[in-house]
Design an enzyme around this catalytic site. Structure first.
Site, PDB file in Angstrom:
ATOM      1  N   TYR A  34       0.848  -1.199   0.000  1.00  0.00           N
ATOM      2  CA  TYR A  34       0.000   0.000   0.000  1.00  0.00           C
ATOM      3  C   TYR A  34       0.880   1.244   0.000  1.00  0.00           C
ATOM      4  CZ  TYR A  34      -4.328   2.545   1.067  1.00  0.00           C
ATOM      5  OH  TYR A  34      -5.437   3.368   1.018  1.00  0.00           O
ATOM      6  N   TYR A  55      -5.794   5.275  -7.203  1.00  0.00           N
ATOM      7  CA  TYR A  55      -6.007   5.220  -5.760  1.00  0.00           C
ATOM      8  C   TYR A  55      -7.407   4.666  -5.521  1.00  0.00           C
ATOM      9  CZ  TYR A  55      -6.694   6.795  -0.934  1.00  0.00           C
ATOM     10  OH  TYR A  55      -6.959   6.851   0.409  1.00  0.00           O
TER      11      TYR A  55
END
Length: 388
Positions: free
Chosen positions: A297, A341
């Site tokens: 991430y 995103y």
């Protein structure tokens, strides 16, 4: 307590379908529409129909409730529905919850989804705005008066301490940005397709919050992503090679807050990630040496380095050098800095593609992928593997 022993979830469920909308800055349609498009695409990919689905999992931040998505997508009765808190930290936990439901017989086919207009609508990067009073808000309130108002500012505090502790400069973060954009440049689905960057580009990008530059911060995206989870036995009868859930975990550290855990003993690591790492390695029986691809991430570059260190791929302060050396294939879709995103859900999809052998940046012989979720918050992680 499972935090101190291996669990038995691994090998009982698999991701069998992935689907997404296009990734854009202005989708021109509702978040519900995005969610339904992604769900239907994932079911098509799995060779299943809405009638096969009896479970849905999403994030607490999602504006499209499970029953509304079920109705709009043509899904019938549900025996399982769940939501995970803490923003991007929920990504891998959606698959964990789906796998738990499948393994226990509560549901047969569970779809995990995330959809938002994060650029054209609500922009999470803008930070705290018009929040309802809550205990969580009270914790943030200790820091807001001093100008710590946005995710970038919250991360900058830990990033600055990291650099100080290990005698590094902010250029070390640039290795993550360059790596992600290199992979995104070869990914037609990525927003930054065809647009790689260099370390010089990173160093020339404007400051956001010292020591973070623009290219240390993930983009904002409109789009949706969905994943289909079912039992391993059923998965073997479906068209795509299954990505088996080898291990799944959630983690919150001591003195955990949401992005502002400044009262811990140190700020150079991610204790919540350490909890997830211990559980994934313990339950899978694997180690960093067994991982073929890492999907980490990357909302902010410093936390990628800290994750590598918490998972044991390298020592404290060595994450930048590890990335620079290409010691492990990372974020082969381009990550959230380069592709989109989507609160980490697109990263899980890339891990599935690596297992299938269909990534645009395919790693030869990839059989085990590590996926992580949002950091700085209570988080989650997965190890996915090839069947057999």
């Amino acid at each position: 307590m499972s935090i101190r022993r291996a669990d038995s979830l691994g090998g009982k469920a698999a991701i069998v379908g992935i689907g997404a909308t296009e990734f854009s800055k202005d989708s021109g349609r509702s978040e519900l529409k995005l969610a339904v498009e992604a769900v239907r695409a994932a079911l098509d990919d799995a060779g299943l129909t809405p009638a096969d689905v009896d479970g849905l999992v999403t994030f607490t931040m999602d504006t499209s409730p499970e029953i509304t998505v079920a109705q709009a997508a043509g899904i019938g009765e549900l025996s399982f529905f769940s939501r995970i808190h803490y923003g991007g930290g929920a990504a891998c936990a959606t698959v964990q919850q789906a796998a738990l439901a499948v393994a226990s017989g509560i549901a047969d086919v569970v779809v995990c989804y995330r959809a938002f207009n994060e650029r054209s609508g609500r922009r999470f990067g803008s930070g705290v705005q018009r929040r309802e009073p809550s205990a969580e808000g009270a914790a943030l309130g200790w820091n807001l008066p001093y100008g710590l108002l946005t995710p970038a500012s919250w991360v900058a505090m830990a990033a600055r301490r990291y650099l100080h502790a290990y005698g590094l400069g902010p250029e070390v973060f640039g290795h993550v940005a360059v790596l992600d954009r290199r992979h995104a440049a070869r990914n037609p689905a990525a927003y930054f397709h065809g647009r790689p960057i260099t370390l010089a580009d990173h160093a020339a990008s404007r400051w956001i919050v010292d020591p973070l530059r623009l290219l240390d911060c993930c983009q904002e995206t409109d789009g949706g992503q969905a994943l289909v989870v079912t039992g391993v036995e059923r998965a073997r009868d479906l068209p795509r090679p299954p990505a088996v859930v080898v291990a799944a975990a959630q983690g919150a550290g001591r003195s955990q807050e949401q992005m502002t855990s400044y009262y811990r003993d140190g700020l150079t690591g991610l204790p919540e990630t350490a909890v997830v790492a211990r559980q994934l390695w313990r339950s899978s029986g694997l180690s960093p040496a067994d991982i073929d691809v890492g999907i980490l991430y990357d909302h902010f570059t410093p936390f990628v380095l800290m994750q590598l260190e918490e998972f044991g791929f390298c020592g404290p302060g060595e994450g930048g050098a590890f990335v620079a050396a290409d010691a492990l294939p990372l974020n082969t879709h381009g990550g959230q800095l380069g592709e989109a995103y989507l609160h980490g859900m697109n990263g899980i999809a890339e891990a599935v593609r690596q297992i299938r052998g269909t990534s645009v940046n395919q790693v030869a012989g990839a059989e085990r992928t590590l996926v992580t979720a949002g950091t700085g918050v209570p988080t989650s992680g997965l190890v996915l593997g090839a069947d057999g």
